[in-house]
Design a protein around this motif. Structure first.
Motif, PDB file in Angstrom:
ATOM      1  N   GLU A   8      42.765  43.906  46.491  1.00  0.00           N
ATOM      2  CA  GLU A   8      43.348  42.710  47.094  1.00  0.00           C
ATOM      3  C   GLU A   8      42.281  41.877  47.791  1.00  0.00           C
ATOM      4  O   GLU A   8      41.518  42.389  48.610  1.00  0.00           O
ATOM      5  CB  GLU A   8      44.419  43.125  48.101  1.00  0.00           C
ATOM      6  CG  GLU A   8      45.725  42.367  47.922  1.00  0.00           C
ATOM      7  CD  GLU A   8      46.817  43.000  48.757  1.00  0.00           C
ATOM      8  OE1 GLU A   8      46.882  42.660  49.946  1.00  0.00           O
ATOM      9  OE2 GLU A   8      47.556  43.848  48.215  1.00  0.00           O
ATOM     10  N   ASN A   9      42.244  40.614  47.440  1.00  0.00           N
ATOM     11  CA  ASN A   9      41.313  39.659  48.065  1.00  0.00           C
ATOM     12  C   ASN A   9      39.894  40.205  48.171  1.00  0.00           C
ATOM     13  O   ASN A   9      39.274  40.139  49.221  1.00  0.00           O
ATOM     14  CB  ASN A   9      41.787  39.262  49.458  1.00  0.00           C
ATOM     15  CG  ASN A   9      43.151  38.620  49.402  1.00  0.00           C
ATOM     16  OD1 ASN A   9      43.431  37.836  48.491  1.00  0.00           O
ATOM     17  ND2 ASN A   9      44.006  38.970  50.338  1.00  0.00           N
ATOM     18  N   ASN A  11      36.100  40.225  47.958  1.00  0.00           N
ATOM     19  CA  ASN A  11      35.002  39.250  48.006  1.00  0.00           C
ATOM     20  C   ASN A  11      33.689  39.983  48.131  1.00  0.00           C
ATOM     21  O   ASN A  11      33.563  40.879  48.963  1.00  0.00           O
ATOM     22  CB  ASN A  11      35.152  38.340  49.236  1.00  0.00           C
ATOM     23  CG  ASN A  11      36.224  37.292  49.033  1.00  0.00           C
ATOM     24  OD1 ASN A  11      35.988  36.249  48.455  1.00  0.00           O
ATOM     25  ND2 ASN A  11      37.427  37.612  49.494  1.00  0.00           N
ATOM     26  N   ASP A  18      28.018  33.884  46.625  1.00  0.00           N
ATOM     27  CA  ASP A  18      29.319  34.489  46.338  1.00  0.00           C
ATOM     28  C   ASP A  18      29.330  34.989  44.912  1.00  0.00           C
ATOM     29  O   ASP A  18      29.276  34.208  43.971  1.00  0.00           O
ATOM     30  CB  ASP A  18      30.440  33.459  46.529  1.00  0.00           C
ATOM     31  CG  ASP A  18      30.618  33.119  47.994  1.00  0.00           C
ATOM     32  OD1 ASP A  18      30.601  34.063  48.812  1.00  0.00           O
ATOM     33  OD2 ASP A  18      30.751  31.930  48.330  1.00  0.00           O
ATOM     34  N   VAL A  21      34.945  36.235  44.135  1.00  0.00           N
ATOM     35  CA  VAL A  21      35.749  35.497  45.093  1.00  0.00           C
ATOM     36  C   VAL A  21      37.230  35.821  44.909  1.00  0.00           C
ATOM     37  O   VAL A  21      37.794  35.590  43.833  1.00  0.00           O
ATOM     38  CB  VAL A  21      35.527  33.973  44.915  1.00  0.00           C
ATOM     39  CG1 VAL A  21      36.325  33.210  45.965  1.00  0.00           C
ATOM     40  CG2 VAL A  21      34.048  33.622  45.017  1.00  0.00           C
ATOM     41  N   ASP A  22      37.841  36.384  45.951  1.00  0.00           N
ATOM     42  CA  ASP A  22      39.302  36.562  46.024  1.00  0.00           C
ATOM     43  C   ASP A  22      39.939  37.203  44.793  1.00  0.00           C
ATOM     44  O   ASP A  22      40.888  36.663  44.232  1.00  0.00           O
ATOM     45  CB  ASP A  22      39.974  35.190  46.251  1.00  0.00           C
ATOM     46  CG  ASP A  22      40.083  34.914  47.733  1.00  0.00           C
ATOM     47  OD1 ASP A  22      40.101  35.891  48.509  1.00  0.00           O
ATOM     48  OD2 ASP A  22      40.131  33.730  48.109  1.00  0.00           O
ATOM     49  N   SER A  24      42.318  39.850  43.043  1.00  0.00           N
ATOM     50  CA  SER A  24      43.417  40.769  43.316  1.00  0.00           C
ATOM     51  C   SER A  24      43.972  41.265  41.986  1.00  0.00           C
ATOM     52  O   SER A  24      44.234  40.462  41.090  1.00  0.00           O
ATOM     53  CB  SER A  24      44.534  40.079  44.092  1.00  0.00           C
ATOM     54  OG  SER A  24      44.045  39.617  45.333  1.00  0.00           O
ATOM     55  N   LYS A  57      34.223  42.551  51.118  1.00  0.00           N
ATOM     56  CA  LYS A  57      35.344  42.301  52.026  1.00  0.00           C
ATOM     57  C   LYS A  57      36.624  42.369  51.206  1.00  0.00           C
ATOM     58  O   LYS A  57      36.627  42.034  50.031  1.00  0.00           O
ATOM     59  CB  LYS A  57      35.213  40.907  52.659  1.00  0.00           C
ATOM     60  CG  LYS A  57      34.099  40.821  53.672  1.00  0.00           C
ATOM     61  CD  LYS A  57      34.339  39.649  54.630  1.00  0.00           C
ATOM     62  CE  LYS A  57      33.242  39.567  55.664  1.00  0.00           C
ATOM     63  NZ  LYS A  57      32.292  38.467  55.376  1.00  0.00           N
ATOM     64  N   GLY A  58      37.704  42.787  51.840  1.00  0.00           N
ATOM     65  CA  GLY A  58      38.970  42.906  51.131  1.00  0.00           C
ATOM     66  C   GLY A  58      39.356  44.363  50.966  1.00  0.00           C
ATOM     67  O   GLY A  58      38.762  45.237  51.584  1.00  0.00           O
ATOM     68  N   LYS A 196      35.517  34.091  39.918  1.00  0.00           N
ATOM     69  CA  LYS A 196      36.918  34.138  40.328  1.00  0.00           C
ATOM     70  C   LYS A 196      37.720  34.746  39.179  1.00  0.00           C
ATOM     71  O   LYS A 196      37.264  34.808  38.045  1.00  0.00           O
ATOM     72  CB  LYS A 196      37.473  32.734  40.591  1.00  0.00           C
ATOM     73  CG  LYS A 196      36.635  31.858  41.452  1.00  0.00           C
ATOM     74  CD  LYS A 196      37.332  30.529  41.703  1.00  0.00           C
ATOM     75  CE  LYS A 196      37.511  29.724  40.451  1.00  0.00           C
ATOM     76  NZ  LYS A 196      36.560  28.647  40.246  1.00  0.00           N
TER      77      LYS A 196
END
Lengths: 230, 253
Positions: A8-9, A11, A18, A21-22, A24, A57-58, A196
């Motif tokens: 989930e999310n 990063n 980056d 990115v995000d 899920s 992160k996430g 993404k």
């Protein structure tokens, strides 16, 4: 539904850039998930994040007591060590019996045990890497570019092996690739990725999806060499 | 025990342990590292010679200090480690020459194993045994780390811990090595037996064993030749080791 992995999310930022990115997605038990995308899309980084090898992160949540085996894309440094196949398996504490069982399931004879890793063909080496990941008796295999750099004959044998493992061992397989043919043949579901998430779905849905053409038509703007060591 | 046997025993153990550890350094492209580390141990060696204590004891803290400084500068400046190593080791050599008595220069630069004292010899042999045991213990995991850090991490291996132990072992072997071949030649005792072995070994067990044997054999040969020729043993050890290497290139698989 029996999920083995939930993301989930997610990063990932590496060296101020980056890379992912995000993201899920979930993976069900026994599923074969293809992660598709052009070079530099962050596919290998995604596998490393799932293994916890890069900071992220996430949420990356594996099911309880799930064992994960990893098959890397290349191992350029392995030829620096004069390692026999037998010794390579010993690095993972695989007993001789286990090793023999694994050789059988990856379709190689025992005579290969005495060979040096550096003397194997690309197809044999790839199968040995798969076997090595199987030695820890995993529930999930993370697989980076199963067919990259393998000659055509070797490719077919790796295909067949993966199809068989999927059937026999009820393995969940996540594999990274940029070849559509592998996806259609092996995958239950596909994620397409270019930093993404661009699309999720079954291979059939993907065939008609505009995302595929978008995935490959759009230039990768920040090409980044993501395999520092294979 | 005669002085000669003491020297021979210490030399054989140190040479063997250095060759053995060297087999982990070659795949990491770190064979040359023992060179600058030996150079920057020179102030410690000089102190030991001036005040008359074991030169390995003098060398060890300076090697550790050197590794720490290189690590610190690398973090602060983000400059390449090899350039920072040049800064640190050259400074070490320069400082050593401020107080190294000139008549002791040979012992500091190319070693002085023929004059080793009984307690230093016992200490060296014990320490080498310990090094051999630890290297054997971490060997599988270090090999996996050398092959692929990602594969090692996927096996839940604590890379930081193993790399720290590995660096400490290098510092120890350098500190012991300066006794045998001096501050100038330490790279050779980890590098040459290893590449000789690499030329001949069919697999990992042979690679480890042959490096150990060639390291010990070179030491024994150098010390014996030194008795015959009255030349210093350190350089003779290196020349013996290089000779074995040249022979191995003929038989390379």
């Amino acid at each position: 539904m029996d999920f083995i992995l939930r993301v989930e999310n997610l990063n990932v930022r590496l060296d101020g850039e980056d890379v992912l990115v995000d993201l899920s997605f979930d993976v069900r038990k026994g599923e074969v998930l293809a992660i598709l995308g052009p070079n530099g899309a962050g596919k290998t980084t995604l596998l490393k994040a799932l293994l916890g090898n890069v900071p992220y992160k996430g949420v990356v949540e594996w099911g309880e007591e799930v064992r994960v085996g990893y098959v890397p894309q290349r191992l350029p440094f392995i030829k620096d060590v004069p390692l026999s196949v037998k010794e390579f398996f010993k690095l993972e504490n695989a007993s001789e019996n286990e090793t023999r069982g694994i050789l059988e399931s990856i379709g190689l004879g025992e005579e290969i045990l005495g060979k040096r890793i550096g003397d194997l063909s690309s197809g044999q080496f790839q199968r040995i890497l798969i076997g090595w990941a199987l030695a820890s008796d995993p529930d999930v295999l993370l697989f980076d570019e199963p067919l990259a750099g393998i000659d055509i004959g070797g490719q077919e044998s790796v295909y067949i092996l993966l199809e068989r493992l999927k059937g026999e061992k009820n393995l969940t397989i996540l594999f990274v690739t940029h070849e559509l043919s592998v996806v259609y043949r092996l995958a239950d579901r596909v994620l397409c990725l270019n930093r993404k998430m661009l699309c999720k779905g079954t291979p059939k849905e993907m065939l008609t999806s505009e995302a595929i053409s978008e995935l490959y038509a759009s230039p990768v703007r920040f090409y980044q060499h993501e395999h520092e060591e294979g | 025990m005669s002085q000669f046997l003491l020297s021979l025993l210490s030399g054989v153990f140190i040479g063997g342990a250095a060759g053995f550890l060297g087999t982990l350094m070659l795949p990491k492209r770190m064979s040359l590292v023992a060179g600058p580390l030996g150079h920057l141990a020179l102030p410690g060696i000089a102190l030991a010679l001036v005040y008359g204590f074991d030169i390995s004891l003098g060398a060890f803290p300076f090697v550790i200090l050197g590794i720490f400084l290189i690590w610190l500068f690398e973090r602060r400046t983000r400059l390449p480690a090899e350039a920072l190593t040049a800064v640190v080791f050259a400074t070490g050599v320069a400082v050593a020459f401020f107080f190294l008595p000139i008549e002791e220069a040979e012992a500091a630069l190319v070693g002085d194993i023929l004059n080793i004292k009984l307690n230093d010899a016992v200490f060296s042999v014990a320490l080498c045994t310990l090094i051999l045991l630890i290297v054997e213990k971490i060997y599988s995991k270090m090999t996996l780390i050398n092959i692929s850090e990602d594969l090692a991490k996927s096996q839940k291996i604590n890379l930081g811990k193993y790399n720290l132990v590995y660096l400490l072992l290098i510092a120890l072997i350098v500190a012991l090595g300066v006794k045998v071949v001096g501050g100038l030649l330490t790279a050779a005792i980890v590098a040459i037996p290893t590449v000789t072995s690499r030329n001949l070994a069919k697999n990992l067990s042979q690679y480890k064993l042959l490096a150990l044997v060639f390291g010990s054999l070179s030491s024994a040969s150098g010390i014996l030749l030194s008795q015959l020729t009255l030349l210093p043993p350190g350089p003779l050890i290196i020349v013996s080791s290089a000779f074995l290497f040249v022979v191995s290139t003929v038989f390379k698989r």
